[in-house]
Design an enzyme around this catalytic site. Sequence first.
Site, PDB file in Angstrom:
ATOM      1  N   GLU A   1      -7.540  60.015   5.738  1.00 34.10           N
ATOM      2  CA  GLU A   1      -7.036  59.789   7.294  1.00 34.10           C
ATOM      3  C   GLU A   1      -6.746  61.293   7.341  1.00 34.10           C
ATOM      4  O   GLU A   1      -6.187  61.499   9.019  1.00 34.10           O
ATOM      5  CB  GLU A   1      -7.155  58.217   7.698  1.00 34.10           C
TER       6      GLU A   1
ATOM      7  N   SER B   1      -5.335  48.202   9.598  1.00 37.96           N
ATOM      8  CA  SER B   1      -5.382  46.561  10.603  1.00 37.96           C
ATOM      9  C   SER B   1      -5.196  46.260   9.234  1.00 37.96           C
ATOM     10  O   SER B   1      -4.531  45.011   9.923  1.00 37.96           O
ATOM     11  CB  SER B   1      -6.187  46.461  11.597  1.00 37.96           C
TER      12      SER B   1
ATOM     13  N   HIS C   1      -5.557  50.435 -19.676  1.00 33.38           N
ATOM     14  CA  HIS C   1      -6.721  49.825 -20.469  1.00 33.38           C
ATOM     15  C   HIS C   1      -7.968  50.198 -19.800  1.00 33.38           C
ATOM     16  O   HIS C   1      -8.574  49.284 -20.150  1.00 33.38           O
ATOM     17  CB  HIS C   1      -6.457  48.114 -20.206  1.00 33.38           C
TER      18      HIS C   1
ATOM     19  N   LYS D   1     -19.230  55.065  14.067  1.00 34.03           N
ATOM     20  CA  LYS D   1     -19.285  54.511  15.209  1.00 34.03           C
ATOM     21  C   LYS D   1     -20.677  53.949  15.031  1.00 34.03           C
ATOM     22  O   LYS D   1     -20.967  53.209  16.617  1.00 34.03           O
ATOM     23  CB  LYS D   1     -17.695  53.848  15.557  1.00 34.03           C
TER      24      LYS D   1
END
Length: 374
Positions: A255, A76, A271, A365
């Site tokens: 994913e 998102s 660098h 979650k």
Amino acid sequence: MVEIRKNKKNINIIDLDKNFSELDQDKMIELLEEFPQKMRDALRLGEEFSIPTDLLPAPAPTQNFRNIVVLGMGGSAIGGDLLSDCLADELSIPIVVIRGYNIPKFVDENSLVFAVSYSGNTEETLSALKRCLEVKARVIALTSGGKLSVLARENNFPVIKVPAGIQPRAAISYLFFPVLKALERLDLIKERNGEIEETLNILQELSKEYGAKSPLKNNFAKKVAMDLYQHLPLVYGSEGLLKAVAMRWKTQINENSKWPCFWNVFPELDHNEIVGYEIENDINRQVEIIYLQDKEGLLRVEQRRKITRKIIEDKVAEFIVCPTKGKGKMARMFSLIFLGDLASYYLAILNQVDPSPVACIEDLKKELAKQINE
């Protein structure tokens, strides 16, 4: 029945030219191949959603935005990064993407905030949004529903409603183009009808070229996946247009393919990261470098890429060059996004995993939810 073949390294590998639908239970390949159609629908949503009159441009504007803020996480949030790269040479105010619970001090009543959560329930985005409302920032939400839609009704800010039932990372068209159209309608950027048509035309061609029915011998996305199989991908973009695209490749391989992947950009990597190849070792020999080449980009960056390749090529497994297609910035950007999405999909098939589920994220979650309830 999935069929096995030998790859160029003589490793048994799934035949990408055969039927592998049993691995793709949610039919992600259809979503990917339908990108041009989804793009048209996303543009329509951006053109049709209702914008409050006090946000619309007027002869004497009452609202002068000092910054554009995109709140989001994961799939998102990437739309905000792509917008920032794509519009950098036109916008006179910055686009800042905030991935987290809090907001910086500069966000205030002069900020235009896009709260983007595909599910509408992303806790970090909801937390940051509440802080934006406290400082009276102007908000437009983009979501398929959830708590974000409820907050929009309660606080009377507009919502761009996108279709539900898609993995957020496969909904990139719905997370980019409606916001682009909103910025056009707010008179913050010029219309891009020509660029949009070029992008659509190129993606329609690439959908056939990279699609599942296109054989390996003609399919660059399948070839990239074959090269990446059982190796460590490092994606190198370049400053400006391909920075967010490189990050997108990385997260799609994570994913979709369920595989580690890392990214960096020229000239910064010259660098520091280049020194990591000085000592020959087994880890470096497993590295496949994917260089995203902007054919319309800075000459100096391309010179750096060639020299860097000369220095490190013998230390890594392979150096794959993936060039942009098209002239406009949008077409160049999305031609490589589309290639990365399909390559990560085919790598998932080679890894014999369903590209859609993200079990680790769901487990995380669930554990977080337990701690809230304790």
